[in-house]
Design a protein around this motif. Structure first.
Motif, PDB file in Angstrom:
ATOM      1  N   THR A  18      -3.473   2.973  87.436  1.00 25.08           N
ATOM      2  CA  THR A  18      -3.801   1.946  86.604  1.00 25.08           C
ATOM      3  C   THR A  18      -3.746   0.552  86.878  1.00 25.08           C
ATOM      4  O   THR A  18      -2.865   0.387  87.741  1.00 25.08           O
ATOM      5  N   SER A  19      -4.202  -0.339  86.240  1.00 25.47           N
ATOM      6  CA  SER A  19      -3.874  -1.534  86.310  1.00 25.47           C
ATOM      7  C   SER A  19      -2.453  -2.051  86.236  1.00 25.47           C
ATOM      8  O   SER A  19      -1.798  -3.043  86.455  1.00 25.47           O
ATOM      9  N   SER A  20      -1.665  -1.365  85.327  1.00 25.67           N
ATOM     10  CA  SER A  20      -0.244  -1.598  85.057  1.00 25.67           C
ATOM     11  C   SER A  20       0.903  -0.856  86.094  1.00 25.67           C
ATOM     12  O   SER A  20       2.022  -0.619  86.016  1.00 25.67           O
ATOM     13  N   GLY A  21       0.057  -0.138  86.860  1.00 26.10           N
ATOM     14  CA  GLY A  21       0.791   0.570  87.989  1.00 26.10           C
ATOM     15  C   GLY A  21       1.294   2.068  87.704  1.00 26.10           C
ATOM     16  O   GLY A  21       2.237   2.543  88.493  1.00 26.10           O
ATOM     17  N   LEU A  22       0.675   2.571  86.729  1.00 25.33           N
ATOM     18  CA  LEU A  22       1.104   4.002  86.376  1.00 25.33           C
ATOM     19  C   LEU A  22       0.406   4.759  87.229  1.00 25.33           C
ATOM     20  O   LEU A  22      -0.865   4.561  87.573  1.00 25.33           O
ATOM     21  N   ARG A  23       1.189   5.738  87.704  1.00 22.43           N
ATOM     22  CA  ARG A  23       0.274   6.903  88.687  1.00 22.43           C
ATOM     23  C   ARG A  23      -0.002   8.103  88.303  1.00 22.43           C
ATOM     24  O   ARG A  23       0.901   8.665  87.461  1.00 22.43           O
ATOM     25  N   LEU A  24      -1.107   8.596  88.300  1.00 26.64           N
ATOM     26  CA  LEU A  24      -1.599   9.895  87.780  1.00 26.64           C
ATOM     27  C   LEU A  24      -1.830  10.934  88.911  1.00 26.64           C
ATOM     28  O   LEU A  24      -2.505  10.406  89.787  1.00 26.64           O
ATOM     29  N   LEU A  25      -1.520  12.279  88.606  1.00 27.27           N
ATOM     30  CA  LEU A  25      -1.702  13.140  89.446  1.00 27.27           C
ATOM     31  C   LEU A  25      -2.314  14.224  88.956  1.00 27.27           C
ATOM     32  O   LEU A  25      -1.770  14.689  87.849  1.00 27.27           O
ATOM     33  N   TRP A  26      -3.352  15.047  89.311  1.00 22.84           N
ATOM     34  CA  TRP A  26      -4.052  16.095  88.900  1.00 22.84           C
ATOM     35  C   TRP A  26      -3.074  17.274  89.041  1.00 22.84           C
ATOM     36  O   TRP A  26      -2.578  17.650  90.408  1.00 22.84           O
ATOM     37  N   THR A  27      -2.893  17.962  87.828  1.00 20.04           N
ATOM     38  CA  THR A  27      -2.127  19.120  88.229  1.00 20.04           C
ATOM     39  C   THR A  27      -2.367  20.357  87.239  1.00 20.04           C
ATOM     40  O   THR A  27      -1.996  20.910  86.378  1.00 20.04           O
ATOM     41  N   ALA A  28      -3.527  21.018  87.886  1.00 21.72           N
ATOM     42  CA  ALA A  28      -4.155  22.096  87.218  1.00 21.72           C
ATOM     43  C   ALA A  28      -3.388  22.950  86.946  1.00 21.72           C
ATOM     44  O   ALA A  28      -2.240  23.518  87.717  1.00 21.72           O
ATOM     45  N   GLY A  29      -3.575  23.852  85.972  1.00 27.45           N
ATOM     46  CA  GLY A  29      -2.913  25.161  85.823  1.00 27.45           C
ATOM     47  C   GLY A  29      -2.594  25.378  84.438  1.00 27.45           C
ATOM     48  O   GLY A  29      -2.953  26.264  83.835  1.00 27.45           O
ATOM     49  N   PRO A  30      -1.679  24.688  83.646  1.00 29.98           N
ATOM     50  CA  PRO A  30      -1.800  24.707  82.235  1.00 29.98           C
ATOM     51  C   PRO A  30      -3.306  24.723  81.495  1.00 29.98           C
ATOM     52  O   PRO A  30      -3.612  25.544  80.595  1.00 29.98           O
ATOM     53  N   THR A  31      -4.013  23.738  82.061  1.00 30.28           N
ATOM     54  CA  THR A  31      -5.471  23.567  81.730  1.00 30.28           C
ATOM     55  C   THR A  31      -5.923  23.321  82.721  1.00 30.28           C
ATOM     56  O   THR A  31      -5.440  22.742  83.952  1.00 30.28           O
ATOM     57  N   PRO A  32      -7.572  23.435  83.184  1.00 31.01           N
ATOM     58  CA  PRO A  32      -8.062  22.939  84.224  1.00 31.01           C
ATOM     59  C   PRO A  32      -7.822  21.478  84.619  1.00 31.01           C
ATOM     60  O   PRO A  32      -7.597  21.230  85.892  1.00 31.01           O
ATOM     61  N   GLY A  33      -7.819  20.629  83.834  1.00 31.88           N
ATOM     62  CA  GLY A  33      -7.679  19.180  83.968  1.00 31.88           C
ATOM     63  C   GLY A  33      -6.425  18.379  83.753  1.00 31.88           C
ATOM     64  O   GLY A  33      -6.466  17.386  83.368  1.00 31.88           O
ATOM     65  N   SER A  34      -5.366  19.291  83.688  1.00 35.63           N
ATOM     66  CA  SER A  34      -4.178  18.573  83.312  1.00 35.63           C
ATOM     67  C   SER A  34      -3.674  17.755  84.306  1.00 35.63           C
ATOM     68  O   SER A  34      -4.071  17.673  85.534  1.00 35.63           O
ATOM     69  N   CYS A  35      -2.883  16.686  83.728  1.00 36.20           N
ATOM     70  CA  CYS A  35      -2.063  15.780  84.922  1.00 36.20           C
ATOM     71  C   CYS A  35      -0.820  15.340  84.473  1.00 36.20           C
ATOM     72  O   CYS A  35      -0.571  15.557  83.188  1.00 36.20           O
ATOM     73  N   VAL A  36      -0.059  14.500  85.265  1.00 37.26           N
ATOM     74  CA  VAL A  36       1.155  14.164  84.797  1.00 37.26           C
ATOM     75  C   VAL A  36       1.063  12.393  85.058  1.00 37.26           C
ATOM     76  O   VAL A  36       0.044  11.943  86.047  1.00 37.26           O
ATOM     77  N   VAL A  37       1.728  11.760  84.654  1.00 32.88           N
ATOM     78  CA  VAL A  37       1.799  10.361  84.346  1.00 32.88           C
ATOM     79  C   VAL A  37       3.133   9.633  84.949  1.00 32.88           C
ATOM     80  O   VAL A  37       3.941   9.977  84.201  1.00 32.88           O
ATOM     81  N   HIS A  38       3.148   9.043  86.157  1.00 36.36           N
ATOM     82  CA  HIS A  38       4.683   8.609  86.524  1.00 36.36           C
ATOM     83  C   HIS A  38       4.304   6.981  86.355  1.00 36.36           C
ATOM     84  O   HIS A  38       3.505   6.240  86.724  1.00 36.36           O
ATOM     85  N   ALA A  39       5.750   6.445  85.578  1.00 33.93           N
ATOM     86  CA  ALA A  39       5.634   5.108  85.340  1.00 33.93           C
ATOM     87  C   ALA A  39       6.884   4.586  85.901  1.00 33.93           C
ATOM     88  O   ALA A  39       7.874   4.763  85.672  1.00 33.93           O
ATOM     89  N   PRO A  40       6.668   4.079  87.308  1.00 40.31           N
ATOM     90  CA  PRO A  40       7.845   3.785  87.910  1.00 40.31           C
ATOM     91  C   PRO A  40       8.565   2.472  87.198  1.00 40.31           C
ATOM     92  O   PRO A  40       9.737   2.513  87.497  1.00 40.31           O
ATOM     93  N   HIS A  41       7.876   1.469  86.832  1.00 37.22           N
ATOM     94  CA  HIS A  41       8.632   0.383  86.170  1.00 37.22           C
ATOM     95  C   HIS A  41       9.401   0.892  85.066  1.00 37.22           C
ATOM     96  O   HIS A  41      10.435   0.256  84.722  1.00 37.22           O
ATOM     97  N   ALA A  42       9.313   1.969  84.433  1.00 41.08           N
ATOM     98  CA  ALA A  42       9.969   2.493  83.176  1.00 41.08           C
ATOM     99  C   ALA A  42      10.838   3.844  83.435  1.00 41.08           C
ATOM    100  O   ALA A  42      11.664   4.230  82.744  1.00 41.08           O
ATOM    101  N   ASP A  43      10.760   4.246  84.870  1.00 42.38           N
ATOM    102  CA  ASP A  43      11.484   5.294  85.274  1.00 42.38           C
ATOM    103  C   ASP A  43      11.354   6.533  84.360  1.00 42.38           C
ATOM    104  O   ASP A  43      12.064   7.293  84.086  1.00 42.38           O
ATOM    105  N   LEU A  44       9.982   6.943  84.031  1.00 40.43           N
ATOM    106  CA  LEU A  44       9.491   7.911  83.266  1.00 40.43           C
ATOM    107  C   LEU A  44       8.432   8.919  84.017  1.00 40.43           C
ATOM    108  O   LEU A  44       7.723   8.138  84.682  1.00 40.43           O
ATOM    109  N   LEU A  45       8.559  10.075  83.728  1.00 43.11           N
ATOM    110  CA  LEU A  45       7.283  11.063  84.123  1.00 43.11           C
ATOM    111  C   LEU A  45       6.864  11.799  82.686  1.00 43.11           C
ATOM    112  O   LEU A  45       7.625  12.650  82.324  1.00 43.11           O
ATOM    113  N   PHE A  46       5.746  11.543  82.618  1.00 47.04           N
ATOM    114  CA  PHE A  46       5.201  12.143  81.433  1.00 47.04           C
ATOM    115  C   PHE A  46       4.474  13.274  81.919  1.00 47.04           C
ATOM    116  O   PHE A  46       3.425  13.300  82.665  1.00 47.04           O
ATOM    117  N   CYS A  47       5.099  14.539  81.550  1.00 49.24           N
ATOM    118  CA  CYS A  47       4.510  15.650  82.344  1.00 49.24           C
ATOM    119  C   CYS A  47       3.537  16.696  81.574  1.00 49.24           C
ATOM    120  O   CYS A  47       3.398  17.674  81.947  1.00 49.24           O
TER     121      CYS A  47
END
Length: 218
Positions: free
Chosen positions: A117-146
């Motif tokens: 994203t424009s704020s530097g958040l990184r998204l990764l497609w992680t199919a499995g729980p649902t077809p279009g599941s993803c996780v969000v890594h926020a390096p600036h905040a040291d958080l992984l929204f899983c």
């Protein structure tokens, strides 16, 4: 567009840090958790919170004059997104496999495998729980929204949980391995699950060391 159905008062989100808020469990999403993260220049709402008067007020106050982006980590986090998005008009970002579930939402943007994203958040497609599941890594905040990839298993522990709504279990396990390699080797983000947090017994964020590889079933 004006909403005509009265909303319940509800409860406001809980502020956990200067940059992070957690909304009350969303019964429209099996008690799932939605998060607000401050980021520059674009703050984000991760998954859809329960639609209440308190939620709408909090979102207005948090956004101020800015235009946040709504990030969806899976179809289980959609809730009543369309009604929320009609009220604010904020852009929505979703993995392309699940965009068809939101035919009347605009603006709607999609990504395939990875996105930043424009704020530097990184998204990764992680199919499995649902077809279009993803996780969000926020390096600036040291958080992984899983999202639903990792579910609370007990105090201080998140892990994969297989249940009747799981889309593809082997792909979920492969996605977990992929996330491990995708996170920078020198990063140990705190984990924020999109599932219900009751098993954490009052905790909200889980340390990276609380990532369990143990397979659970319900």
């Amino acid at each position: 567009m004006t909403m005509t159905t009265a909303l319940e008062p509800g409860r406001p989100p809980q502020q956990l840090r200067d940059d992070l808020w957690l909304f009350p469990p969303n019964r429209d999403c099996q008690g799932g958790s939605a998060w607000w993260l401050e980021a520059t220049p674009e703050p984000v709402l991760i998954d859809c919170p329960l639609l209440t008067e308190a939620t709408l007020k909090a979102l207005r106050d948090l956004a101020g004059s800015r235009t946040p982006r709504i990030l969806l980590t899976s179809r289980e986090g959609h809730g009543r997104l369309r009604r929320l998005q009609e009220r604010f008009g904020w852009p929505v970002l979703v993995q392309e496999q699940e965009a068809y579930l939101l035919p009347n939402v605009a603006p709607l943007h999609t990504f395939a495998d990875e996105h930043i994203t424009s704020s530097g958040l990184r998204l990764l497609w992680t199919a499995g729980p649902t077809p279009g599941s993803c996780v969000v890594h926020a390096p600036h905040a040291d958080l992984l929204f899983c999202g639903r990839l990792l579910t609370p298993l007990g105090p201080g522990r998140l892990g994969p949980l297989r249940h009747g709504r799981t889309f593809h279990w082997p792909r979920q396990l492969e996605s977990l391995r992929r996330v491990r390699g995708w996170i920078p080797s020198d990063a140990f983000p705190q984990l924020a699950s999109g599932a219900g947090l009751g098993a954490l017994r009052g905790e909200r964020l889980v340390p990276f060391s609380g990532w369990s590889e143990a397979v659970q079933s319900s």
